[in-house]
Motif scaffolding. Structure first.
Motif, mmCIF file in Angstrom:
data_model
loop_
_atom_site.group_PDB
_atom_site.id
_atom_site.type_symbol
_atom_site.label_atom_id
_atom_site.label_comp_id
_atom_site.label_asym_id
_atom_site.label_seq_id
_atom_site.Cartn_x
_atom_site.Cartn_y
_atom_site.Cartn_z
ATOM 1 N N TRP A 186 10.938 76.545 -30.451
ATOM 2 C CA TRP A 186 10.040 76.983 -29.607
ATOM 3 C C TRP A 186 10.533 77.757 -28.298
ATOM 4 O O TRP A 186 11.382 77.103 -27.742
ATOM 5 C CB TRP A 186 9.412 75.587 -29.251
ATOM 6 C CG TRP A 186 8.156 75.823 -28.402
ATOM 7 C CD1 TRP A 186 6.891 75.880 -28.881
ATOM 8 C CD2 TRP A 186 7.959 75.655 -27.036
ATOM 9 N NE1 TRP A 186 6.143 75.870 -27.678
ATOM 10 C CE2 TRP A 186 6.728 75.840 -26.784
ATOM 11 C CE3 TRP A 186 8.994 75.541 -26.076
ATOM 12 C CZ2 TRP A 186 6.269 75.688 -25.409
ATOM 13 C CZ3 TRP A 186 8.463 75.612 -24.722
ATOM 14 C CH2 TRP A 186 7.367 75.757 -24.457
ATOM 15 N N HIS A 232 1.031 65.801 -32.732
ATOM 16 C CA HIS A 232 0.894 66.561 -34.416
ATOM 17 C C HIS A 232 2.121 66.311 -34.656
ATOM 18 O O HIS A 232 3.131 66.648 -34.125
ATOM 19 C CB HIS A 232 -0.042 67.541 -34.273
ATOM 20 C CG HIS A 232 0.700 68.864 -33.816
ATOM 21 N ND1 HIS A 232 0.718 69.120 -32.635
ATOM 22 C CD2 HIS A 232 1.416 69.797 -34.681
ATOM 23 C CE1 HIS A 232 1.454 70.373 -32.570
ATOM 24 N NE2 HIS A 232 1.770 70.729 -33.560
ATOM 25 N N HIS A 284 5.051 65.741 -31.684
ATOM 26 C CA HIS A 284 5.234 66.481 -30.365
ATOM 27 C C HIS A 284 3.862 66.886 -30.020
ATOM 28 O O HIS A 284 2.863 66.832 -30.517
ATOM 29 C CB HIS A 284 6.071 67.957 -30.715
ATOM 30 C CG HIS A 284 5.322 68.830 -31.551
ATOM 31 N ND1 HIS A 284 5.500 68.436 -33.067
ATOM 32 C CD2 HIS A 284 4.991 70.152 -31.594
ATOM 33 C CE1 HIS A 284 5.013 69.632 -33.805
ATOM 34 N NE2 HIS A 284 4.681 70.451 -33.011
ATOM 35 N N THR A 340 -1.774 70.801 -26.055
ATOM 36 C CA THR A 340 -1.902 70.841 -27.594
ATOM 37 C C THR A 340 -1.438 69.436 -27.968
ATOM 38 O O THR A 340 -0.489 68.980 -27.645
ATOM 39 C CB THR A 340 -0.396 71.735 -27.923
ATOM 40 O OG1 THR A 340 -0.580 72.996 -27.189
ATOM 41 C CG2 THR A 340 -0.446 71.959 -29.596
ATOM 42 N N ARG A 358 1.318 80.490 -19.923
ATOM 43 C CA ARG A 358 2.290 79.690 -20.437
ATOM 44 C C ARG A 358 2.470 80.354 -22.020
ATOM 45 O O ARG A 358 1.835 80.092 -22.767
ATOM 46 C CB ARG A 358 2.252 78.374 -20.503
ATOM 47 C CG ARG A 358 3.612 77.338 -20.747
ATOM 48 C CD ARG A 358 3.531 76.551 -22.104
ATOM 49 N NE ARG A 358 2.790 77.173 -23.197
ATOM 50 C CZ ARG A 358 2.743 76.576 -24.466
ATOM 51 N NH1 ARG A 358 2.958 74.995 -24.372
ATOM 52 N NH2 ARG A 358 2.294 77.208 -25.544
HETATM 53 O O1 AKG Z 1 2.971 75.734 -27.562
HETATM 54 C C1 AKG Z 1 2.475 74.568 -27.672
HETATM 55 O O2 AKG Z 1 1.675 74.301 -26.832
HETATM 56 C C2 AKG Z 1 2.603 73.872 -28.941
HETATM 57 C C3 AKG Z 1 3.675 74.226 -29.987
HETATM 58 C C4 AKG Z 1 3.715 73.408 -31.227
HETATM 59 O O3 AKG Z 1 3.154 72.497 -31.648
HETATM 60 C C5 AKG Z 1 4.770 73.753 -32.173
HETATM 61 O O4 AKG Z 1 5.497 74.813 -32.075
HETATM 62 O O5 AKG Z 1 4.706 73.204 -33.146
#
Ligand code: AKG
Length: 265
Positions: free
Chosen positions: A143, A125, A213, A122, A224
């Protein structure tokens, strides 16, 4: 069985506001994580919300019949309302109040399920880059991995202090406007000081709407699974005109399905 919400220390609250993120070891019990995992796998197996544009490939062109690189479901609790009754959601509410005050509320959720062995990264961003630029936000993404996560399986990584940045330039992943997912393309962004946060199943990382992140590819032999609970203060009008051209440029299959579904109602 209840699982008490974590009581954050003064240092944890301060770190969240300084760095733009914190990690917690346990937001709910292992029993509840197993229950949520069952619901989660069922939602992805049934591809709920696909025709409404709520289920799509965050990392690819989202064509029918092509394996998704980053399968995502927006608002999973709309399709499985029992999720909102879980202790996890009550604990997310309690934690966000400790970070942002009593006005803060859980506002929604989404899920990103990286397939075993080939789940894509990911890209870097800021969450706010996806949202309506006419609004000013103060929000937290909570998260929650539904299995232990490591760097190798795609745990979250953050740039400390990036929560103090403005929104930097983004584009659709790979510059392909058919892709809903965004990536930072501002050459000034330095990701060399990223902090990775491996955490156990049912733990959580919490980050703000401007915190940069990333999560790496899933190189493990298990999916995952991440459930993300969104929370925050009510948004306010942004005090100046602003635009996010990367969203205006998008031409996604997801958006077309959402429009077709709303025409039918
Ligand atoms: O779970 C992911 O791979 C990314 C999660 C993410 O970008 C977010 O929670 O803002």
């Amino acid at each position: 069985m209840t699982f008490p919400a974590p009581v954050l220390t003064t240092q944890q609250v301060a770190r969240y506001h300084i760095d733009g993120f914190i990690a917690l070891d346990a937001l709910t019990s292992p029993q509840e994580v197993s229950q949520i995992r069952e619901i989660y796998d069922d939602l992805f197996a049934r591809q709920v919300g696909r025709e409404k544009g709520d289920q799509f490939d965050l990392g690819g062109s989202d064509e029918e019949g092509v394996k998704a690189k980053l399968p995502q479901i927006l608002n999973p609790s709309r399709y499985a309302p029992e999720l909102k009754q879980m202790q996890l959601y009550a604990n997310a509410q309690a934690v966000v109040e400790q970070l942002l005050g009593p006005q803060a509320k859980v506002t929604g959720d989404h899920a990103i399920n990286k397939p075993a062995l080939d789940g894509a990264p990911t890209p870097w961003h800021q969450d706010e880059a996806y949202w309506d630029p006419s609004q000013l936000y103060e929000s937290v993404s909570i998260w929650i991995p539904l299995q232990d996560v490591t760097v190798a399986s795609g745990c979250m990584q953050f740039i400390p202090g990036s929560n103090k940045l403005d929104i930097v330039e983004h584009q659709s992943i790979g510059g392909d406007v058919r892709v809903h997912g965004l990536e930072v393309c501002d050459p000034m962004v330095d990701t060399s000081h990223a902090v990775a946060c491996p955490i156990p199943a049912g733990g959580a990382t919490l980050h703000g709407n401007r915190t940069l992140h990333y999560a790496g590819p899933n190189r493990s032999d298990q999916p995952r699974r991440a459930l993300i609970i969104m929370a925050g203060l009510p948004s306010k009008p942004y005090p100046a005109p602003r635009r996010f051209p990367w969203n205006e440029a998008k031409r996604t299959a997801r958006e077309q399905r959402a429009m077709a579904a709303s025409d039918k109602t």
